[in-house]
Design a protein around this motif. Structure first.
Motif, PDB file in Angstrom:
ATOM      1  N   CYS A   1      27.134 -60.167  10.463  1.00 17.90           N
ATOM      2  CA  CYS A   1      28.088 -60.763   9.507  1.00 17.90           C
ATOM      3  C   CYS A   1      27.379 -61.442   8.333  1.00 17.90           C
ATOM      4  CB  CYS A   1      28.989 -61.766  10.214  1.00 17.90           C
ATOM      5  SG  CYS A   1      30.158 -60.985  11.325  1.00 17.90           S
ATOM      6  N   ALA A   2      26.263 -62.094   8.606  1.00 19.60           N
ATOM      7  CA  ALA A   2      25.528 -62.809   7.560  1.00 19.60           C
ATOM      8  C   ALA A   2      24.505 -61.909   6.855  1.00 19.60           C
ATOM      9  CB  ALA A   2      24.824 -64.026   8.155  1.00 19.60           C
ATOM     10  N   GLU A   3      24.477 -60.622   7.226  1.00 25.22           N
ATOM     11  CA  GLU A   3      23.564 -59.645   6.635  1.00 25.22           C
ATOM     12  C   GLU A   3      22.102 -60.069   6.739  1.00 25.22           C
ATOM     13  OE1 GLU A   3      25.032 -58.791   2.691  1.00 25.22           O
ATOM     14  OE2 GLU A   3      26.888 -57.958   3.488  1.00 25.22           O
ATOM     15  N   LEU A   4      21.721 -60.554   7.918  1.00 28.69           N
ATOM     16  CA  LEU A   4      20.360 -61.015   8.152  1.00 28.69           C
ATOM     17  C   LEU A   4      19.419 -59.896   8.586  1.00 28.69           C
ATOM     18  CD1 LEU A   4      21.193 -64.268  10.163  1.00 28.69           C
ATOM     19  CD2 LEU A   4      20.626 -64.088   7.735  1.00 28.69           C
ATOM     20  N   LEU A   5      19.973 -58.807   9.138  1.00 33.06           N
ATOM     21  CA  LEU A   5      19.129 -57.769   9.722  1.00 33.06           C
ATOM     22  C   LEU A   5      18.236 -57.067   8.713  1.00 33.06           C
ATOM     23  CD1 LEU A   5      21.598 -56.192  12.297  1.00 33.06           C
ATOM     24  CD2 LEU A   5      19.770 -57.839  12.714  1.00 33.06           C
ATOM     25  N   GLU A   6      18.695 -56.862   7.515  1.00 34.97           N
ATOM     26  CA  GLU A   6      17.907 -56.153   6.510  1.00 34.97           C
ATOM     27  C   GLU A   6      17.278 -57.094   5.485  1.00 34.97           C
ATOM     28  OE1 GLU A   6      17.104 -52.926   6.541  1.00 34.97           O
ATOM     29  OE2 GLU A   6      18.210 -52.693   8.405  1.00 34.97           O
ATOM     30  N   SER A   7      17.403 -58.389   5.674  1.00 34.81           N
ATOM     31  CA  SER A   7      16.838 -59.329   4.702  1.00 34.81           C
ATOM     32  C   SER A   7      15.645 -60.059   5.298  1.00 34.81           C
ATOM     33  CB  SER A   7      17.899 -60.324   4.231  1.00 34.81           C
ATOM     34  OG  SER A   7      18.675 -60.798   5.281  1.00 34.81           O
TER      35      SER A   7
END
Length: 149
Positions: free
Chosen positions: A72-78
């Motif tokens: 949800c927080a788009e942490l996987l690709e950042s």
């Protein structure tokens, strides 16, 4: 402290799904490692106010809670520069999660039997809820604890 490792795949940039290893330090943190990437690992920490409450939650439930937040927080690709607090009221991820470890030189996972997690007699079992239900791990597992107090 007890640690448990899980593996999952998630669609990333490009044609193939990215492979992740999720390491749960029971009741303390969940660390994400993207396999085959130079991306640094990042962690979601159980807030100190919930240390006691989360001490007996199943490792799989903590992993699913952290994965849902990371998606949800788009942490996987950042590139996450520091540890973040785990949203203890969030939904659980409903995807495929395997116990074991990735072989870093192969595309397939090496599965190992997940060790049984001993639940304290006073800790109520946590019934998994999925993201679609809008129920959270906190509402499900800890309502019984509050009623017992």
């Amino acid at each position: 402290m007890k640690t448990t490792e899980y593996m999952f795949r998630f669609p990333g940039c490009g044609n193939e799904p990215s492979r992740y290893s999720v390491i749960v330090l029971q009741g303390v943190s969940v660390t994400f490692i993207r396999i085959g990437s130079a991306q640094k690992p990042f962690s979601l920490l159980v807030p100190r106010a919930h240390d006691e409450t989360f001490a007996h939650v199943r490792a799989e439930d903590l992993a699913r809670l952290a994965i849902a937040q990371a998606i949800c927080a788009e942490l996987l690709e950042s590139d996450v520069a520091h540890a973040l607090d785990l949203d203890v009221h969030g939904p659980l991820w409903d995807g495929e999660l395997d116990a074991g470890q990735w072989r870093h030189d192969a595309a397939e996972a090496v599965l190992e039997a997940a060790p049984a997690v001993a639940q304290a007699a006073t800790a109520p079992p946590v019934a998994p809820r999925h993201a679609e239900s809008d129920a959270t791990i906190f509402e499900v597992g800890f309502a019984a604890t509050a009623a017992a107090s």
